[in-house]
Design a protein around this motif. Sequence first.
Motif, PDB file in Angstrom:
ATOM      1  N   ILE A  46      24.008  70.087 -16.830  1.00 34.46           N
ATOM      2  CA  ILE A  46      25.443  69.785 -16.927  1.00 34.46           C
ATOM      3  C   ILE A  46      25.598  68.351 -17.414  1.00 34.46           C
ATOM      4  O   ILE A  46      24.974  67.442 -16.857  1.00 34.46           O
ATOM      5  CB  ILE A  46      26.119  69.893 -15.542  1.00 34.46           C
ATOM      6  CG1 ILE A  46      25.838  71.249 -14.897  1.00 34.46           C
ATOM      7  CG2 ILE A  46      27.620  69.639 -15.635  1.00 34.46           C
ATOM      8  CD1 ILE A  46      26.221  71.312 -13.422  1.00 34.46           C
ATOM      9  N   THR A  47      26.432  68.137 -18.430  1.00 33.41           N
ATOM     10  CA  THR A  47      26.728  66.755 -18.834  1.00 33.41           C
ATOM     11  C   THR A  47      28.219  66.497 -18.673  1.00 33.41           C
ATOM     12  O   THR A  47      29.054  67.263 -19.145  1.00 33.41           O
ATOM     13  CB  THR A  47      26.305  66.459 -20.291  1.00 33.41           C
ATOM     14  OG1 THR A  47      26.847  67.483 -21.129  1.00 33.41           O
ATOM     15  CG2 THR A  47      24.811  66.429 -20.442  1.00 33.41           C
ATOM     16  N   ILE A  48      28.501  65.420 -17.943  1.00 35.47           N
ATOM     17  CA  ILE A  48      29.885  65.030 -17.671  1.00 35.47           C
ATOM     18  C   ILE A  48      30.054  63.589 -18.158  1.00 35.47           C
ATOM     19  O   ILE A  48      29.359  62.698 -17.656  1.00 35.47           O
ATOM     20  CB  ILE A  48      30.187  65.087 -16.152  1.00 35.47           C
ATOM     21  CG1 ILE A  48      29.860  66.470 -15.582  1.00 35.47           C
ATOM     22  CG2 ILE A  48      31.651  64.711 -15.876  1.00 35.47           C
ATOM     23  CD1 ILE A  48      29.904  66.544 -14.064  1.00 35.47           C
ATOM     24  N   PRO A  49      30.930  63.319 -19.148  1.00 34.76           N
ATOM     25  CA  PRO A  49      31.133  61.939 -19.571  1.00 34.76           C
ATOM     26  C   PRO A  49      31.566  61.084 -18.382  1.00 34.76           C
ATOM     27  O   PRO A  49      32.361  61.542 -17.538  1.00 34.76           O
ATOM     28  CB  PRO A  49      32.264  62.040 -20.602  1.00 34.76           C
ATOM     29  CG  PRO A  49      32.308  63.472 -21.012  1.00 34.76           C
ATOM     30  CD  PRO A  49      31.788  64.276 -19.864  1.00 34.76           C
ATOM     31  N   GLU A  50      31.037  59.854 -18.309  1.00 32.95           N
ATOM     32  CA  GLU A  50      31.263  59.014 -17.139  1.00 32.95           C
ATOM     33  C   GLU A  50      32.745  58.809 -16.832  1.00 32.95           C
ATOM     34  O   GLU A  50      33.159  58.834 -15.673  1.00 32.95           O
ATOM     35  CB  GLU A  50      30.582  57.656 -17.360  1.00 32.95           C
ATOM     36  CG  GLU A  50      30.109  57.057 -16.051  1.00 32.95           C
ATOM     37  CD  GLU A  50      29.327  55.787 -16.271  1.00 32.95           C
ATOM     38  OE1 GLU A  50      28.436  55.785 -17.156  1.00 32.95           O
ATOM     39  OE2 GLU A  50      29.626  54.794 -15.573  1.00 32.95           O
ATOM     40  N   GLU A  51      33.550  58.665 -17.894  1.00 26.52           N
ATOM     41  CA  GLU A  51      34.972  58.386 -17.652  1.00 26.52           C
ATOM     42  C   GLU A  51      35.700  59.598 -17.045  1.00 26.52           C
ATOM     43  O   GLU A  51      36.816  59.481 -16.553  1.00 26.52           O
ATOM     44  CB  GLU A  51      35.680  57.911 -18.934  1.00 26.52           C
ATOM     45  CG  GLU A  51      35.957  58.980 -19.980  1.00 26.52           C
ATOM     46  CD  GLU A  51      34.785  59.209 -20.957  1.00 26.52           C
ATOM     47  OE1 GLU A  51      33.667  58.729 -20.673  1.00 26.52           O
ATOM     48  OE2 GLU A  51      35.001  59.891 -21.971  1.00 26.52           O
ATOM     49  N   LEU A  52      35.044  60.761 -17.062  1.00 24.35           N
ATOM     50  CA  LEU A  52      35.692  61.949 -16.488  1.00 24.35           C
ATOM     51  C   LEU A  52      35.235  62.231 -15.060  1.00 24.35           C
ATOM     52  O   LEU A  52      35.785  63.099 -14.384  1.00 24.35           O
ATOM     53  CB  LEU A  52      35.403  63.179 -17.356  1.00 24.35           C
ATOM     54  CG  LEU A  52      36.178  63.265 -18.675  1.00 24.35           C
ATOM     55  CD1 LEU A  52      35.778  64.528 -19.426  1.00 24.35           C
ATOM     56  CD2 LEU A  52      37.684  63.253 -18.434  1.00 24.35           C
ATOM     57  N   GLU A  53      34.215  61.502 -14.595  1.00 24.51           N
ATOM     58  CA  GLU A  53      33.626  61.838 -13.290  1.00 24.51           C
ATOM     59  C   GLU A  53      34.651  61.858 -12.160  1.00 24.51           C
ATOM     60  O   GLU A  53      34.596  62.697 -11.272  1.00 24.51           O
ATOM     61  CB  GLU A  53      32.484  60.875 -12.961  1.00 24.51           C
ATOM     62  CG  GLU A  53      31.198  61.297 -13.637  1.00 24.51           C
ATOM     63  CD  GLU A  53      30.056  60.352 -13.364  1.00 24.51           C
ATOM     64  OE1 GLU A  53      30.246  59.386 -12.609  1.00 24.51           O
ATOM     65  OE2 GLU A  53      28.965  60.591 -13.913  1.00 24.51           O
ATOM     66  N   ARG A  54      35.617  60.935 -12.226  1.00 23.98           N
ATOM     67  CA  ARG A  54      36.591  60.898 -11.129  1.00 23.98           C
ATOM     68  C   ARG A  54      37.490  62.145 -11.101  1.00 23.98           C
ATOM     69  O   ARG A  54      38.077  62.475 -10.087  1.00 23.98           O
ATOM     70  CB  ARG A  54      37.443  59.630 -11.182  1.00 23.98           C
ATOM     71  CG  ARG A  54      38.130  59.387 -12.514  1.00 23.98           C
ATOM     72  CD  ARG A  54      38.866  58.062 -12.482  1.00 23.98           C
ATOM     73  NE  ARG A  54      40.077  58.151 -11.681  1.00 23.98           N
ATOM     74  CZ  ARG A  54      41.245  58.521 -12.179  1.00 23.98           C
ATOM     75  NH1 ARG A  54      41.369  58.854 -13.445  1.00 23.98           N
ATOM     76  NH2 ARG A  54      42.308  58.579 -11.404  1.00 23.98           N
TER      77      ARG A  54
END
Length: 422
Positions: A348-356
Amino acid sequence: MKIMVVGGGGREHAIIKKIKENKNVTEIFALPGNGGMAKDATLVDIAAVDIENIVKFAVENKIDYAVVAPDDPLVLGCVDALEEKGIPCFGPRKNAAIIEGSKVFSKDLMKKYGIPTASYEVFSDADKALEYIESCPIPTVVKADGLALGKGVIIAMTRDEAKDAVISIMKDKQFGKSGDSIVIEEFLTGPEVSVLSFTDGKTVVPMISSMDHKRAGDNDTGLNTGGMGTVAPNPYYTKAVADECMEKIFLPTIRAMKNEGRAFKGCLYFGLMITENGPKVIEYNCRFGDPETQVVLPLLESDLLTVMQTVTNETLSECEVKFADKNACCVIMASNGYPVKYEKGYEITIPEELERNVFVAGAKLEDGKLLTNGGRVLGVTTVKDTLADAVKASYEAVEKIHFDNAYYRRDIGQRALNCKGE
Ligand code: AMP
Ligand code: GLY
């Protein structure tokens, strides 16, 4: 403060992220949690139903406050066991969790106290149930008495379907002892609304309303799932409906439980249907809904831990519980094939700015990589001023998150948007 959250899905991730906002919280343990929460909590490899080890862990680690989120440990008495050791908890005791643990109990409670719900019959003898089906109104709804991983409700469009349901639940024991008794009830129609509430047994504070999307496919087709997406607030839940629910459903339920010597403390979930004859209870859950929590808590402006503590201390009436005047949308990304058969183990890859914005449900960490490990993998929640913007932004975020074999519904929020004429 050291906090412990029992459970391991997207709901628990949303609870953990919200509790973390409290400045007094020094550490949060998730039992068992999942790999996708590792940045927000310390994962502890103890199953949510392993009451003995949960209590042992809480005592040994001097936990200051525990939140028991899923239905199974609540119904098994996890809160009672923790309280016995002096650990303050959020969640109902076993004798109140029965409101979800037994459909026969909840239907009989509603009948006794005049709380609006579908009319029904209870059977503990399969042949009597089959005989009843020969002449009951069709469609009808067959429900296993006990917990059945959300699969114990069968909407039967024909007599044969109703009979098959009775046979698989009562004779073939598809859900084990949960099917020793069944409820056969009137089929209701109308929009559904989920209302989670805080209650300390005396006061009830409804949270912002929400709408689940339970079926696997677009336009509410396909199999029932744990929930493929949610929006909040639910536009069908008008002020007039809310007032009627408070008077005829919420307060009477809290009083009924207290009167039965089963005061309910925790989150009581009202699954409602707005029928032509007013709102009726479809089901009670003794816990936060999943994925309702993933849209409700991001809209909560008050401090969650403080509100929970007033529930525990029975001082909820003195607490202000505020929600933002905004809209939230959560889109669940699942493994293709869910809820039947699906593959696991994809990165799974989640862009850091979307983690929240992401609440992870079914994932594990392996060699520093996050891999899919369940049917519902994660939920993406966005909060915006309008529902249309929240829906749009959640789908834009979904496009940026990747794992092989990802599946998600394309129409989360459409029904609500149509209702609002947006
Ligand atoms: P549950 O597993 O209890 O959440 O029920 C699953 C779904 O079945 C509910 O969300 C409703 O859509 C539907 N349902 C349950 N009871 C009834 C009923 N009496 N009439 C119509 N639909 C129902
Ligand atoms: N979303 C429905 C439930 O939590 O049971």
